[in-house]
Scaffold this motif. Structure first.
Motif, PDB file in Angstrom:
ATOM      1  N   ARG A   1       0.840  -1.211   0.000  1.00  0.00           N
ATOM      2  CA  ARG A   1       0.000   0.000   0.000  1.00  0.00           C
ATOM      3  C   ARG A   1       0.870   1.254   0.000  1.00  0.00           C
ATOM      4  NH1 ARG A   1      -3.147  -2.938   3.730  1.00  0.00           N
ATOM      5  NH2 ARG A   1      -2.222  -1.784   5.465  1.00  0.00           N
ATOM      6  N   ALA A   2       1.948   1.208   0.778  1.00  0.00           N
ATOM      7  CA  ALA A   2       2.859   2.358   0.830  1.00  0.00           C
ATOM      8  C   ALA A   2       3.491   2.603  -0.539  1.00  0.00           C
ATOM      9  CB  ALA A   2       3.948   2.112   1.878  1.00  0.00           C
ATOM     10  N   ALA A   3       3.921   1.541  -1.197  1.00  0.00           N
ATOM     11  CA  ALA A   3       4.521   1.675  -2.526  1.00  0.00           C
ATOM     12  C   ALA A   3       3.500   2.215  -3.525  1.00  0.00           C
ATOM     13  CB  ALA A   3       5.056   0.326  -2.995  1.00  0.00           C
ATOM     14  N   GLY A   4       2.277   1.712  -3.437  1.00  0.00           N
ATOM     15  CA  GLY A   4       1.222   2.194  -4.323  1.00  0.00           C
ATOM     16  C   GLY A   4       0.900   3.654  -4.084  1.00  0.00           C
ATOM     17  N   GLY A   5       0.921   4.066  -2.826  1.00  0.00           N
ATOM     18  CA  GLY A   5       0.661   5.461  -2.485  1.00  0.00           C
ATOM     19  C   GLY A   5       1.735   6.384  -3.031  1.00  0.00           C
ATOM     20  N   LEU A   6       2.986   5.947  -2.930  1.00  0.00           N
ATOM     21  CA  LEU A   6       4.096   6.741  -3.476  1.00  0.00           C
ATOM     22  C   LEU A   6       3.959   6.887  -4.991  1.00  0.00           C
ATOM     23  CD1 LEU A   6       7.052   5.184  -1.460  1.00  0.00           C
ATOM     24  CD2 LEU A   6       6.311   7.573  -1.334  1.00  0.00           C
ATOM     25  N   LEU A   7       3.531   5.820  -5.633  1.00  0.00           N
ATOM     26  CA  LEU A   7       3.390   5.839  -7.082  1.00  0.00           C
ATOM     27  C   LEU A   7       2.245   6.743  -7.528  1.00  0.00           C
ATOM     28  CD1 LEU A   7       4.570   4.694  -9.648  1.00  0.00           C
ATOM     29  CD2 LEU A   7       3.028   2.745  -9.446  1.00  0.00           C
ATOM     30  N   GLN A   8       1.165   6.750  -6.757  1.00  0.00           N
ATOM     31  CA  GLN A   8       0.010   7.588  -7.105  1.00  0.00           C
ATOM     32  C   GLN A   8       0.358   9.072  -7.053  1.00  0.00           C
ATOM     33  OE1 GLN A   8      -3.833   6.689  -5.304  1.00  0.00           O
ATOM     34  NE2 GLN A   8      -3.219   4.566  -4.976  1.00  0.00           N
ATOM     35  N   THR A   9       1.167   9.448  -6.085  1.00  0.00           N
ATOM     36  CA  THR A   9       1.478  10.872  -5.897  1.00  0.00           C
ATOM     37  C   THR A   9       2.781  11.300  -6.553  1.00  0.00           C
ATOM     38  OG1 THR A   9       2.557  10.377  -3.773  1.00  0.00           O
ATOM     39  CG2 THR A   9       0.211  10.935  -3.721  1.00  0.00           C
ATOM     40  N   GLY A  10       3.588  10.338  -6.979  1.00  0.00           N
ATOM     41  CA  GLY A  10       4.874  10.668  -7.579  1.00  0.00           C
ATOM     42  C   GLY A  10       5.127   9.881  -8.845  1.00  0.00           C
ATOM     43  N   SER A  11       6.372   9.506  -9.043  1.00  0.00           N
ATOM     44  CA  SER A  11       6.765   8.766 -10.241  1.00  0.00           C
ATOM     45  C   SER A  11       7.415   7.452  -9.841  1.00  0.00           C
ATOM     46  CB  SER A  11       7.748   9.601 -11.071  1.00  0.00           C
ATOM     47  OG  SER A  11       8.954   9.798 -10.344  1.00  0.00           O
ATOM     48  N   ILE A  12       7.725   6.647 -10.841  1.00  0.00           N
ATOM     49  CA  ILE A  12       8.379   5.372 -10.592  1.00  0.00           C
ATOM     50  C   ILE A  12       9.687   5.565  -9.831  1.00  0.00           C
ATOM     51  CG2 ILE A  12       9.643   3.494 -11.717  1.00  0.00           C
ATOM     52  CD1 ILE A  12       6.770   2.901 -11.810  1.00  0.00           C
ATOM     53  N   SER A  13      10.431   6.612 -10.170  1.00  0.00           N
ATOM     54  CA  SER A  13      11.720   6.856  -9.519  1.00  0.00           C
ATOM     55  C   SER A  13      11.567   7.171  -8.030  1.00  0.00           C
ATOM     56  CB  SER A  13      12.466   7.989 -10.222  1.00  0.00           C
ATOM     57  OG  SER A  13      11.727   9.202 -10.152  1.00  0.00           O
ATOM     58  N   ASP A  14      10.369   7.596  -7.617  1.00  0.00           N
ATOM     59  CA  ASP A  14      10.137   7.900  -6.201  1.00  0.00           C
ATOM     60  C   ASP A  14       9.935   6.639  -5.372  1.00  0.00           C
ATOM     61  OD1 ASP A  14      10.205  10.688  -6.565  1.00  0.00           O
ATOM     62  OD2 ASP A  14       8.122  10.682  -7.253  1.00  0.00           O
ATOM     63  N   VAL A  15       9.694   5.524  -6.045  1.00  0.00           N
ATOM     64  CA  VAL A  15       9.422   4.265  -5.341  1.00  0.00           C
ATOM     65  C   VAL A  15      10.732   3.504  -5.168  1.00  0.00           C
ATOM     66  CG1 VAL A  15       8.074   2.122  -5.333  1.00  0.00           C
ATOM     67  CG2 VAL A  15       7.132   4.190  -6.400  1.00  0.00           C
ATOM     68  N   THR A  16      11.342   3.661  -4.002  1.00  0.00           N
ATOM     69  CA  THR A  16      12.563   2.936  -3.660  1.00  0.00           C
ATOM     70  C   THR A  16      12.308   2.173  -2.364  1.00  0.00           C
ATOM     71  OG1 THR A  16      13.497   4.702  -2.276  1.00  0.00           O
ATOM     72  CG2 THR A  16      13.924   4.814  -4.660  1.00  0.00           C
ATOM     73  N   THR A  17      13.171   1.240  -2.048  1.00  0.00           N
ATOM     74  CA  THR A  17      12.972   0.489  -0.806  1.00  0.00           C
ATOM     75  C   THR A  17      13.042   1.411   0.410  1.00  0.00           C
ATOM     76  OG1 THR A  17      15.336  -0.077  -0.843  1.00  0.00           O
ATOM     77  CG2 THR A  17      13.788  -1.705  -1.735  1.00  0.00           C
ATOM     78  N   THR A  18      13.865   2.448   0.325  1.00  0.00           N
ATOM     79  CA  THR A  18      13.986   3.389   1.442  1.00  0.00           C
ATOM     80  C   THR A  18      12.718   4.211   1.615  1.00  0.00           C
ATOM     81  OG1 THR A  18      16.386   3.558   1.122  1.00  0.00           O
ATOM     82  CG2 THR A  18      15.316   5.309   2.382  1.00  0.00           C
ATOM     83  N   THR A  19      12.201   4.776   0.514  1.00  0.00           N
ATOM     84  CA  THR A  19      10.987   5.594   0.622  1.00  0.00           C
ATOM     85  C   THR A  19       9.775   4.746   0.987  1.00  0.00           C
ATOM     86  OG1 THR A  19      10.593   5.397  -1.777  1.00  0.00           O
ATOM     87  CG2 THR A  19      11.818   7.334  -1.003  1.00  0.00           C
ATOM     88  N   ILE A  20       9.768   3.514   0.505  1.00  0.00           N
ATOM     89  CA  ILE A  20       8.669   2.609   0.860  1.00  0.00           C
ATOM     90  C   ILE A  20       8.688   2.328   2.350  1.00  0.00           C
ATOM     91  CG2 ILE A  20       7.776   0.257   0.613  1.00  0.00           C
ATOM     92  CD1 ILE A  20       8.824   0.339  -2.293  1.00  0.00           C
ATOM     93  N   ALA A  21       9.866   2.048   2.884  1.00  0.00           N
ATOM     94  CA  ALA A  21       9.999   1.761   4.315  1.00  0.00           C
ATOM     95  C   ALA A  21       9.556   2.964   5.150  1.00  0.00           C
ATOM     96  CB  ALA A  21      11.437   1.376   4.636  1.00  0.00           C
ATOM     97  N   LEU A  22       9.963   4.163   4.725  1.00  0.00           N
ATOM     98  CA  LEU A  22       9.563   5.367   5.447  1.00  0.00           C
ATOM     99  C   LEU A  22       8.053   5.562   5.402  1.00  0.00           C
ATOM    100  CD1 LEU A  22      12.369   7.847   4.306  1.00  0.00           C
ATOM    101  CD2 LEU A  22      12.015   6.943   6.618  1.00  0.00           C
ATOM    102  N   LYS A  23       7.475   5.375   4.229  1.00  0.00           N
ATOM    103  CA  LYS A  23       6.038   5.550   4.052  1.00  0.00           C
ATOM    104  C   LYS A  23       5.254   4.533   4.876  1.00  0.00           C
ATOM    105  CE  LYS A  23       2.374   7.118   1.636  1.00  0.00           C
ATOM    106  NZ  LYS A  23       1.905   8.526   1.656  1.00  0.00           N
ATOM    107  N   ALA A  24       5.761   3.299   4.931  1.00  0.00           N
ATOM    108  CA  ALA A  24       5.067   2.234   5.663  1.00  0.00           C
ATOM    109  C   ALA A  24       5.413   2.208   7.142  1.00  0.00           C
ATOM    110  CB  ALA A  24       5.412   0.885   5.038  1.00  0.00           C
TER     111      ALA A  24
END
Length: 210
Positions: free
Chosen positions: A28-51
């Motif tokens: 869900r966190a990865a999907g949320g990052l993708l909805q509001t940003g771009s593919i490049s915004d979806v990294t393991t670090t940003t996903i972990a922070l979001k989740a």
């Protein structure tokens, strides 16, 4: 229409409820990052922070970033596919006179309206080969095409069915992906019209077969 890519670094589904919930939270966190940003915004670090989980937890459930994107793409594809099947079921009730154009137009509208499908399609098309993202003859796209032809009264001759289905599925998949990636609506509609003409001309050859 692209297919759901098989995950290449698949992790076994967790058995414990809490683990499954954490895995779903990461997705869900990865999907949320993708909805509001771009593919490049979806990294393991940003996903972990979001989740709000350690980065190690991400790697516990997924092989890498691509593993997550592949699963998101699969989920997005299945969501669009379900909506498309519902649209296809309305063809007879809507008294559609041009079923091929109807199903192509429906897919384009459904795909464009999905919050992540277009971004994930662009990623998949640039990340994998054509053969990795083209559905097979046993796919739901093949079924949709055959049902659409049945509704329009066209029948694929038995000796041509395997090859003809492969031709139509591949052509439709490649060109619809091109249309989905088109930002200009007028251009996309023109491409849809040309694809419909192409398929209709090909279907017309069935009646000429002995």
């Amino acid at each position: 229409m692209t297919k759901a890519i098989e995950r290449r670094q698949h992790r076994p589904e967790p058995k414990q409820v809490r683990a499954r919930e954490r895995q779903a939270k990461i997705l869900r966190a990865a999907g949320g990052l993708l909805q509001t940003g771009s593919i490049s915004d979806v990294t393991t670090t940003t996903i972990a922070l979001k989740a709000s989980v350690p980065v190690g937890s991400v790697y516990r459930y997924f092989g890498d970033r691509n593993d997550i994107l592949e699963l998101l793409y699969q989920q997005a594809f299945e969501s669009v596919e379900k909506s498309l099947m519902k649209s296809h079921a309305r063809i007879s009730t809507d008294n559609t006179t041009d079923p091929i154009r109807h199903i192509l137009g429906s897919f384009w509208q459904i795909a464009k309206a999905h919050p992540t499908f277009v971004k994930l399609t662009r990623w998949a098309n640039s990340h994998y080969s054509l053969w990795d993202v083209t559905p097979g003859g046993d796919s739901n796209l093949a079924t949709l095409i055959e049902e659409t032809l049945d509704y329009s009264g066209a029948r694929i001759p038995a000796h041509r069915k395997t090859a003809a289905s492969k031709i139509m599925v591949t052509t439709t998949s490649v060109l619809v992906d091109l249309i989905v990636e088109e930002d200009n609506n007028d251009t996309a509609n023109a491409l849809l019209d040309e694809l419909a003409v192409l398929l209709e001309a090909y279907v017309a050859t069935f009646d000429q077969t002995d």
